[in-house]
Design a protein around this motif. Structure first.
Motif, PDB file in Angstrom:
ATOM      1  N   ASN A  32     -37.644 -35.492  49.610  1.00  0.00           N
ATOM      2  CA  ASN A  32     -36.664 -35.301  50.677  1.00  0.00           C
ATOM      3  C   ASN A  32     -37.086 -34.050  51.437  1.00  0.00           C
ATOM      4  OD1 ASN A  32     -34.399 -35.627  52.290  1.00  0.00           O
ATOM      5  ND2 ASN A  32     -33.076 -34.460  50.925  1.00  0.00           N
ATOM      6  N   ASP A  39     -25.481 -36.031  51.317  1.00  0.00           N
ATOM      7  CA  ASP A  39     -25.336 -37.485  51.296  1.00  0.00           C
ATOM      8  C   ASP A  39     -23.905 -37.912  50.991  1.00  0.00           C
ATOM      9  OD1 ASP A  39     -25.677 -36.434  48.740  1.00  0.00           O
ATOM     10  OD2 ASP A  39     -26.586 -38.259  47.947  1.00  0.00           O
ATOM     11  N   TYR A  40     -23.099 -37.046  50.385  1.00  0.00           N
ATOM     12  CA  TYR A  40     -21.703 -37.396  50.119  1.00  0.00           C
ATOM     13  C   TYR A  40     -20.759 -36.660  51.061  1.00  0.00           C
ATOM     14  CZ  TYR A  40     -22.300 -33.152  47.289  1.00  0.00           C
ATOM     15  OH  TYR A  40     -22.608 -31.880  46.851  1.00  0.00           O
ATOM     16  N   VAL A  45     -30.009 -37.441  55.803  1.00  0.00           N
ATOM     17  CA  VAL A  45     -31.092 -36.955  54.950  1.00  0.00           C
ATOM     18  C   VAL A  45     -32.412 -37.352  55.601  1.00  0.00           C
ATOM     19  CG1 VAL A  45     -29.802 -36.940  52.781  1.00  0.00           C
ATOM     20  CG2 VAL A  45     -30.873 -39.062  53.558  1.00  0.00           C
ATOM     21  N   GLY A 172     -26.368 -41.248  45.101  1.00  0.00           N
ATOM     22  CA  GLY A 172     -26.288 -41.738  46.463  1.00  0.00           C
ATOM     23  C   GLY A 172     -27.331 -42.823  46.679  1.00  0.00           C
ATOM     24  N   MET A 174     -29.987 -42.529  48.892  1.00  0.00           N
ATOM     25  CA  MET A 174     -31.222 -42.031  49.497  1.00  0.00           C
ATOM     26  C   MET A 174     -32.483 -42.431  48.733  1.00  0.00           C
ATOM     27  SD  MET A 174     -32.485 -38.127  50.278  1.00  0.00           S
ATOM     28  CE  MET A 174     -32.572 -37.673  48.551  1.00  0.00           C
ATOM     29  N   ASP A 191     -28.497 -42.137  57.734  1.00  0.00           N
ATOM     30  CA  ASP A 191     -27.072 -41.896  57.598  1.00  0.00           C
ATOM     31  C   ASP A 191     -26.643 -42.578  56.300  1.00  0.00           C
ATOM     32  OD1 ASP A 191     -24.258 -42.180  57.629  1.00  0.00           O
ATOM     33  OD2 ASP A 191     -24.202 -42.075  59.813  1.00  0.00           O
ATOM     34  N   CYS A 192     -26.308 -41.789  55.294  1.00  0.00           N
ATOM     35  CA  CYS A 192     -26.057 -42.355  53.965  1.00  0.00           C
ATOM     36  C   CYS A 192     -24.772 -43.174  53.897  1.00  0.00           C
ATOM     37  CB  CYS A 192     -26.014 -41.236  52.924  1.00  0.00           C
ATOM     38  SG  CYS A 192     -27.597 -40.438  52.666  1.00  0.00           S
TER      39      CYS A 192
END
Length: 395
Positions: A32, A39-40, A45, A172, A174, A191-192
């Motif tokens: 990353n 992400d939450y 990300v 998550g 990602m 966009d998670c």
């Protein structure tokens, strides 16, 4: 590197099943670039697949009801009946696979017998998402050889569901998304929440991303992660109570956060201000990468480390030392802790001609300070999961 892994996995298949595999698949790990812990929180990300892989050698077994796996790196085997309902087992690596099968089974899709041997060059426990590669690699295999007609997005979600239900990790999306959707020399701004995403060229001309593995993982990782989420949730509740018209956390601004500062307390304030800053840094980093503005990308990485260390407080002595010393080296533009925190890797942006010297110097300093031999992973941004044809390799 890929040929060696495929050859090695092929030999493992021959040894386990006394026959030849029909298919080969490579599922990558991920890094990353920027965007930690957002992400939450309605953030973005910036992950990328990397040239560290799990290789699967596969044979479809007609008229069979059994899936059999041989995990070469553990020297362990596991089998299950595809007509039965599965539950988690003691072998953790098998749970990632069983969770995938369970999700496919619940969707009403049917699969038959298969034999799979797999081996990996993704360092386990380093934060490079070997679990996501394992889950999504298996889902991809089933989709290909049994014609399940699942989309890439569905494969990523199946991998995530497997981790939630059979491995007990509320991750998550990602990691799974990067492993499935990765493209060579491109990063994904994801966009998670909506899974909307776009690709940006990774123009790193003359520079490389190098990972320094601290080889430490502090025991308060899980409790620390949960505490941070609680701190953030406390801040979010106050913000939405004061500003109910704001739809997403990323749409709050610093002045709004300042208005609830006294109410939420300094701890929640620090957590939330880090997140708002980090969400903004992701878009800036994507733009910097695509424009080849490597110096600015390095500055953003440094800002993220400072935020993770002092505002979100998920770093540790070993990683802070490693990053601080790395930034003193010639040709280093940026360095930061990568991942959830409390150990793991740093990600470092280093000029190619200075990489060997930096590695040598930091290895010595880190060993002298902590008595630990750090590990080094030089990575390139790669494609996501794909099938490799036999004629691509000399096996």
């Amino acid at each position: 590197m890929q040929k060696h892994l495929v050859n090695y996995t092929t030999e493992a298949f021959r040894s386990a099943f006394q026959s030849e595999p029909d298919f080969f698949f490579l599922a990558p790990g991920r890094i990353n670039i920027i965007g930690e812990h957002v992400d939450y929180s309605d953030g973005f990300v910036l992950p990328a697949a990397i040239d560290k892989y799990i290789c699967f050698a596969v044979k479809k077994i007609d008229d069979s009801e059994t899936c059999t796996f041989f995990a070469k790196d553990f020297n362990e085997s596991f089998s299950f009946n595809v007509n039965q309902k599965q539950i988690p087992v003691k072998q953790m690596w098998a749970n990632y696979l069983l969770g995938v099968f369970n999700a496919v089974q619940e969707s009403g899709k049917k699969i038959g017998g298969v034999q799979i041997a797999f081996s990996s060059t993704i360092p386990m426990g380093s934060g490079l998402s070997s679990s996501a590669a394992l889950e999504c690699g298996f889902a991809f295999i089933l989709n290909q050889i049994f014609g399940l007609n699942l989309s890439k997005k569905e494969l990523a979600l199946i991998g995530q569901k497997s981790e939630h239900t059979f491995a007990g990790v509320k991750c998550g999306i990602m990691d799974q998304f990067a492993s499935v959707f990765g493209k060579e020399q491109q990063v994904i701004m994801l966009d998670c929440n909506t899974l909307d995403h776009q690709y940006f060229e990774a123009n790193l001309d003359g520079y490389s991303l190098v990972l320094f593995d601290s080889c430490v993982k502090h025991t308060h990782l899980t409790s620390g992660y949960n505490d941070r989420r609680n701190d953030v949730d406390h801040g979010k509740k106050a913000l939405w109570k004061r500003f109910p018209e704001v739809e997403k956390f990323r749409d709050f601004n610093f002045s709004m956060l300042e208005e609830v500062r006294t109410e939420i307390g300094e701890t929640s304030f620090k957590r939330c201000i880090y997140l708002l800053k980090e969400i903004g840094r992701v878009e800036k980093a994507a733009k910097a990468l695509s424009e080849g503005n490597i110096e600015y990308l390095g500055e953003l990485l440094n800002e993220t480390h400072h935020g993770l260390s002092t505002e979100f407080e998920v770093s540790c002595e070993e990683l802070d030392f490693m990053v601080e010393e790395t930034l003193k080296e010639n040709g280093v533009l940026g360095a930061r802790i990568m991942g959830g925190g409390f150990g793991g890797c740093s990600i470092n942006l280093i000029k190619d001609e200075n990489i060997i010297e930096a590695i040598e110097n930091i290895s010595i300093k880190y060993k002298e300070k902590f008595g630990i031999d750090m590990k080094v992973y030089r990575v390139k941004i790669s494609d996501g999961i794909r099938e490799y044809k036999r004629n691509e390799f000399i096996v």
